[in-house]
Design a protein around this motif. Structure first.
Motif, mmCIF file in Angstrom:
data_model
loop_
_atom_site.group_PDB
_atom_site.id
_atom_site.type_symbol
_atom_site.label_atom_id
_atom_site.label_comp_id
_atom_site.label_asym_id
_atom_site.label_seq_id
_atom_site.Cartn_x
_atom_site.Cartn_y
_atom_site.Cartn_z
ATOM 1 N N UNK A 176 1.524 -2.120 10.319
ATOM 2 C CA UNK A 176 2.298 -2.289 9.088
ATOM 3 C C UNK A 176 3.461 -1.309 9.037
ATOM 4 N N UNK A 217 -3.907 -7.668 8.493
ATOM 5 C CA UNK A 217 -4.279 -6.253 8.415
ATOM 6 C C UNK A 217 -4.453 -5.796 6.977
ATOM 7 N N UNK A 218 -3.653 -6.353 6.089
ATOM 8 C CA UNK A 218 -3.741 -5.953 4.691
ATOM 9 C C UNK A 218 -5.088 -6.343 4.105
ATOM 10 N N UNK A 232 -1.267 -6.138 17.655
ATOM 11 C CA UNK A 232 -2.444 -5.546 17.034
ATOM 12 C C UNK A 232 -3.660 -6.008 17.824
ATOM 13 N N UNK A 250 3.510 -10.689 8.005
ATOM 14 C CA UNK A 250 2.536 -9.594 7.950
ATOM 15 C C UNK A 250 1.133 -10.012 8.369
ATOM 16 N N UNK A 309 -9.602 -0.912 14.584
ATOM 17 C CA UNK A 309 -10.471 -1.933 15.159
ATOM 18 C C UNK A 309 -11.277 -1.328 16.289
ATOM 19 N N UNK A 340 -4.330 -1.172 11.981
ATOM 20 C CA UNK A 340 -3.530 -2.027 11.110
ATOM 21 C C UNK A 340 -2.436 -1.241 10.392
ATOM 22 N N UNK A 373 -7.824 -6.714 5.810
ATOM 23 C CA UNK A 373 -8.807 -5.821 6.422
ATOM 24 C C UNK A 373 -8.852 -4.488 5.681
ATOM 25 N N UNK A 374 -7.683 -3.932 5.434
ATOM 26 C CA UNK A 374 -7.632 -2.646 4.735
ATOM 27 C C UNK A 374 -8.183 -2.772 3.320
ATOM 28 N N UNK A 432 0.825 -1.197 0.000
ATOM 29 C CA UNK A 432 0.000 0.000 0.000
ATOM 30 C C UNK A 432 0.862 1.251 0.000
ATOM 31 N N UNK A 456 -11.000 -8.145 12.400
ATOM 32 C CA UNK A 456 -9.559 -8.393 12.402
ATOM 33 C C UNK A 456 -9.221 -9.121 13.692
ATOM 34 N N UNK A 462 -10.559 -6.784 16.490
ATOM 35 C CA UNK A 462 -11.968 -6.495 16.708
ATOM 36 C C UNK A 462 -12.608 -6.178 15.388
ATOM 37 N N UNK A 494 -13.470 -4.231 12.279
ATOM 38 C CA UNK A 494 -12.686 -3.215 11.602
ATOM 39 C C UNK A 494 -13.602 -2.113 11.086
#
Lengths: 248, 248
Positions: A125, B121-122, A137, B147, A149, A121, B124-125, A65, B137, A140, A142
């Motif tokens: 990252x 997390x990726x 992390x 990751x 979260x 998150x 989730x995003x 990202x 998450x 919960x 998101x």
DNA sequence: TATTACTATGCGGTTTTATGCAGGATTCAC
DNA sequence: GTGAATCCTGCATAAAACCGCATAGTAATA
């Protein structure tokens, strides 16, 4: 086997599995680990992979990202710089989400060994390539709006741990109403985070100072530090100083 | 033997084997290595081959590796397309990390209303801008290598919920050893994820088929669906079909 | 054919590169 | 903490590359 061939093989392996171990490559390619280590060094130098202890990781996997534009970056960077001063090695740090926190984590010195608990998150990252930080992390539901979260799961989790210091950005802070926010979920969350921490740091760009949102997060009395992009002696901050808040 | 003949011979060898060694050529052509070196120089200067220490490589060998952003994107997109067919509205979906899962979530139809539990997390995003999906998450210690969130916290959490379907990428799958992986934490995690789900989908690009990693995740008997970028009728998959795995 | 000019090749000596190994320091995982 | 794995540093060595030069080969021409 030529060096270039090994390099090609290594890159292929990394693209396939996202990571490789030096020991595996050494046996697979029938060369010493030193040679593999040197290969990985070179590939890292040429930005093709990311070398880590014991092997290497795929670069594309690591940074998928691209960071989007952040509003008022300079102000937030200034805040981040000051905020970092409050962190000492060994601390248990709790952070919210938000671009200011993100800036802060990006600027975290490489020699600082802390444990960072976060609901974001993106923060996790961001910290992934920091050598000494342990990242927890907090999971919960998101929240799509705030990219963190939220929910009872997070709140419950926060009840069980006590943190040294908590860093929060905020959407509203004022003398009369203290810290305020507009999202119910976030308010619940922040209350829990504040209760779970010995000290509370509020980070706020000067634009947002003295603005009030719909819902109350906490009174100013609970705020230990207020970090803005202004000079701490700026008279705009006088009222906060009188409330006994440490300004940076 | 004329220089031109040698050059032709060298080019032919390189086209055949993708590489040549100076020493080999010297004996094969019965000239000194210096001569070969000069030959390779000239061919390199005229961009016909790529000279390296010890010999030379085919041009195609050197080139394509700058450009690989995410490896085998097309194959992964193909897998993602098929995998999505297994998701129905209302499901509780559990996913791992990895680029294949990421591709899949990116391609998730906008009208699908599911709850996605993920350790990544990726992911989730990625799902943050999907209108109907609820993302949970699953929190824990954030592994810098892979990751994703790992550790006992995650495993414990997974014990408490039962999911409809679990999507996992894999680093190794073979008839003899089943699903395998190289990271202990990930293995623990995947085991828990598999146990927590009614159905298991393994996604694997064809290049990784029949490759074995260090540690065992689960036997093939536990795999309900195997999705690759190949045609499901491809004979490479025959052995898996015989094991009763549904192929896509 | 002899002369000349030029290229191609090989050779000796030197420099650079690639690799492995030993040891001690560092880091990691339990 | 503690032991094991990994890394770093320096060194040794062999292979490869480089350099200069002598010479063999080639071609054009008088």
């Amino acid at each position: 086997m030529l060096k270039k061939e090994r390099h090609a093989f290594i890159i292929k392996q990394i693209n396939l599995h996202n990571k490789v171990l030096s020991a595996d490559l050494a046996t697979a390619l029938n060369v010493s680990e030193d040679t593999i280590r040197r290969d990985l060094m070179e590939l890292d130098d040429s930005r093709q992979i990311v070398k880590v202890h014991g092997g290497a990781l795929s670069k594309s996997f690591h940074y998928p990202f691209q960071h989007t534009d952040i509003y008022a970056v300079d102000a937030k960077k200034a805040i981040a710089r000051k905020a970092i001063g409050l962190i000492k090695s060994g601390m248990m740090v709790l952070t919210g989400g938000g671009t200011t926190v993100l800036e802060m984590m990006q600027a975290l010195p490489q020699n600082l060994a802390v444990t960072v608990f976060t609901i974001s998150p993106l923060v996790a990252l961001q910290l992934a390539d920091h050598p000494l930080v342990t990242v927890i992390l907090i999971g919960g539901e998101f929240s799509k709006d705030s990219q963190v979260c939220v929910g009872s799961q997070v709140v419950n989790y926060l009840h069980e741990i006590k943190f040294d210091i908590c860093f929060l950005g905020t959407n509203g802070i004022s003398i009369a109403d203290g810290v305020t926010d507009s999202d119910l979920n976030i308010v619940h969350l922040k209350k829990a985070m504040i209760n779970a921490s010995n000290r509370l740091v509020i980070m706020c760009i000067s634009e947002k100072l003295n603005s009030v949102q719909r819902m109350n997060v906490c009174p100013l009395a609970k705020v230990d530090y207020l970090i803005t992009d202004l000079d701490p002696d700026n008279q705009v901050l006088d009222d906060y100083r009188e409330k006994g808040i440490q300004l940076y």
